[in-house]
Design a protein around this motif. Structure first.
Motif, PDB file in Angstrom:
ATOM      1  N   LEU A  41       2.936 -11.911   7.674  1.00 50.59           N
ATOM      2  CA  LEU A  41       3.255 -10.429   7.855  1.00 50.59           C
ATOM      3  C   LEU A  41       2.693  -9.809   6.724  1.00 50.59           C
ATOM      4  O   LEU A  41       2.105  -8.511   6.906  1.00 50.59           O
ATOM      5  N   ALA A  42       2.510 -10.079   5.426  1.00 46.75           N
ATOM      6  CA  ALA A  42       1.906  -9.469   4.385  1.00 46.75           C
ATOM      7  C   ALA A  42       0.582  -9.326   4.827  1.00 46.75           C
ATOM      8  O   ALA A  42       0.088  -8.203   4.524  1.00 46.75           O
ATOM      9  N   ASN A  43      -0.083 -10.192   5.136  1.00 43.31           N
ATOM     10  CA  ASN A  43      -1.440 -10.129   5.733  1.00 43.31           C
ATOM     11  C   ASN A  43      -1.888  -8.907   6.579  1.00 43.31           C
ATOM     12  O   ASN A  43      -2.787  -8.102   6.508  1.00 43.31           O
ATOM     13  N   ASP A  44      -0.989  -8.822   7.613  1.00 40.30           N
ATOM     14  CA  ASP A  44      -1.154  -7.869   8.640  1.00 40.30           C
ATOM     15  C   ASP A  44      -0.706  -6.663   8.139  1.00 40.30           C
ATOM     16  O   ASP A  44      -1.048  -5.661   8.775  1.00 40.30           O
ATOM     17  N   THR A  45       0.167  -6.405   7.192  1.00 47.08           N
ATOM     18  CA  THR A  45       0.705  -5.245   6.685  1.00 47.08           C
ATOM     19  C   THR A  45      -0.109  -4.312   5.698  1.00 47.08           C
ATOM     20  O   THR A  45       0.105  -3.304   5.509  1.00 47.08           O
ATOM     21  N   TYR A  46      -0.744  -5.490   4.773  1.00 43.02           N
ATOM     22  CA  TYR A  46      -1.399  -4.669   3.615  1.00 43.02           C
ATOM     23  C   TYR A  46      -2.918  -5.155   3.807  1.00 43.02           C
ATOM     24  O   TYR A  46      -3.500  -5.651   2.727  1.00 43.02           O
ATOM     25  N   PRO A  47      -3.762  -4.648   4.864  1.00 41.87           N
ATOM     26  CA  PRO A  47      -5.106  -5.292   5.120  1.00 41.87           C
ATOM     27  C   PRO A  47      -5.930  -4.724   3.517  1.00 41.87           C
ATOM     28  O   PRO A  47      -6.900  -5.527   3.310  1.00 41.87           O
ATOM     29  N   ALA A  48      -5.757  -3.400   3.340  1.00 45.96           N
ATOM     30  CA  ALA A  48      -6.654  -2.960   2.389  1.00 45.96           C
ATOM     31  C   ALA A  48      -6.347  -3.987   0.987  1.00 45.96           C
ATOM     32  O   ALA A  48      -7.422  -4.075   0.402  1.00 45.96           O
ATOM     33  N   ASP A  49      -5.157  -4.125   0.672  1.00 47.20           N
ATOM     34  CA  ASP A  49      -4.876  -4.797  -0.440  1.00 47.20           C
ATOM     35  C   ASP A  49      -5.398  -6.123  -0.490  1.00 47.20           C
ATOM     36  O   ASP A  49      -6.196  -6.786  -1.250  1.00 47.20           O
TER      37      ASP A  49
ATOM     38  N   GLY B 244       7.271 -11.377   2.435  1.00 48.95           N
ATOM     39  CA  GLY B 244       5.932 -11.527   2.240  1.00 48.95           C
ATOM     40  C   GLY B 244       5.311 -12.927   2.121  1.00 48.95           C
ATOM     41  O   GLY B 244       4.261 -13.253   2.021  1.00 48.95           O
ATOM     42  N   SER B 245       6.349 -14.062   2.152  1.00 50.68           N
ATOM     43  CA  SER B 245       5.984 -15.333   1.981  1.00 50.68           C
ATOM     44  C   SER B 245       5.298 -16.099   3.007  1.00 50.68           C
ATOM     45  O   SER B 245       5.299 -15.705   4.229  1.00 50.68           O
ATOM     46  N   HIS B 246       5.050 -17.170   2.780  1.00 51.05           N
ATOM     47  CA  HIS B 246       4.407 -18.242   3.948  1.00 51.05           C
ATOM     48  C   HIS B 246       5.535 -18.726   4.721  1.00 51.05           C
ATOM     49  O   HIS B 246       6.808 -18.676   4.192  1.00 51.05           O
TER      50      HIS B 246
END
Ligand code: GFB
Length: 323
Positions: A78-86, A185-187
């Motif tokens: 979810l974190a990967n998908d939500t914060y692509p620029a970061d 944000g975690s795995h």
């Protein structure tokens, strides 16, 4: 463990482990304590790895003989998908700064860490190193994957153009003490440990599992990874990625059932199909690293028990990293 000759003996060397506060960096620092080398670390306040002049000043001042790039912007699906620029920018900057500055400062040895998500979404299983860049990536984490592929290629480019002995290791999905237990944000492993623990504490009759529960993942305990990485740092010198996995995978539902048992959650596990599944299967071929004499020691059940113990001992929500 391995009986191969050390091409880069660590004794007396100054080894900079970037990202020592993270789960992987912390485990590498502990593993290096057995090696009679000097471990260097730097806090984020001392050096922002995304800032080239700060990295340049620090490396030229401290003059490490080797650098391990365990620093990265990481997170779950979810974190990967939500914060692509970061995920794309931070990782590109960290690796570009460290690899380029290492070369210019004459650092002899460097190990870059990537991830199994660099391989195509539908790669043939188990995934061989040769499948890199043969087909499209999984969209939820292509930003992170593209940054990590660029890091592998940077190591290969400095090797090809300047003869640098810079290598790239690709760990599978990792877990263990020091993981990030952020609820979104975690795995999957820290996410479920936390959620199932909290559901047990609240005596909740049910809790949720993201996605369908059918994707298969391979998990490796972080101390096993650290042992592999230190061996590679001493003994491996080839271009391209080398896989580091446990060699076994399981469905997310099987994983959830094991975590329920480890945490003592006895309620119902409901699936939440509004959340993404990601890649259907991600099991790496570990023949290359097995041929060097390394194999993991920790089975999934005891690894999960240790991770849960760490979570219980360090459960301090205010200190959880934000994503
Ligand atoms: O661990 P995870 O986020 O990594 O998710 P990926 C693995 C699977 O577990 C997915 C499911 O199918 C999720 O839908 N899952 C079930 C959960 N419940 C949960 C939960 O509570 N939290 C999480 N996070 N997942 C990451 C990449 O992908 O793998 C990164 O996005 C990196 O870039 C990392 O490569 C190793 O394997 O899907």
């Amino acid at each position: 463990m391995s009986t191969n000759i050390d091409i880069f003996p660590l004794i007396g060397k100054r080894v900079f482990v970037s990202g020592h506060r993270g789960m992987v960096g912390g485990a590498v620092v502990s593993q290096l304590e057995n090696e009679n080398c000097e471990v260097l670390t730097a806090s984020r306040a001392e050096m922002d790895l995304r800032n080239q002049s700060e990295v340049n000043d620090w490396v030229n001042r401290e003059r490490p003989d080797a650098i391990v790039i365990a620093a990265a912007k990481v997170g779950g699906i979810l974190a990967n998908d939500t914060y692509p620029a970061d995920f794309l920018y931070d990782n590109l900057m960290i690796e570009a700064n460290l690899i380029h500055v290492a070369h210019v400062a004459g650092v002899q040895r460097l190990m870059f860490l990537g991830s199994s998500c660099i391989y195509p979404k539908f790669a043939e299983q188990p995934i061989k190193e040769e499948s890199l860049l043969t087909a499209p990536l999984e969209p939820t984490n292509e930003w992170y994957a593209i940054a990590k592929i660029a890091g592998i290629k940077l190591c290969d480019a400095y090797r090809r153009q300047y003869g640098r002995s810079y290598i790239s290791a690709m760990p599978t999905n990792l877990y263990g003490p020091g993981d990030n237990f952020h609820p979104e944000g975690s795995h999957v492993i820290p996410g479920l440990i936390r959620r199932f623990h909290e559901a047990k504490e609240a005596r909740a009759p049910h809790t949720t599992l993201w996605g369908t529960g059918t994707p298969r993942r391979e998990f490796l305990y972080v101390d096993d990874l650290a042992e592999a990485l230190v061996m590679l740092l001493k003994q491996y010198d080839e271009p391209g990625p080398i896989n580091v996995g446990s060699g076994e995978d399981m469905t997310i539902l099987e994983l959830a059932q094991t975590i329920a048992s480890v945490t003592g959650f006895e309620g119902e596990i409901r699936i939440d199909e509004s959340k993404p599944d990601g890649t259907p299967r991600k099991l790496m071929d570990g023949s290359r690293i097995r041929a060097l004499g390394w194999s993991p020691k920790t089975d999934i059940r005891s690894g999960l028990e240790r991770a849960y113990r760490w979570f219980l001992d360090n459960h301090a929500p205010a200190e959880f990293r934000s994503v």
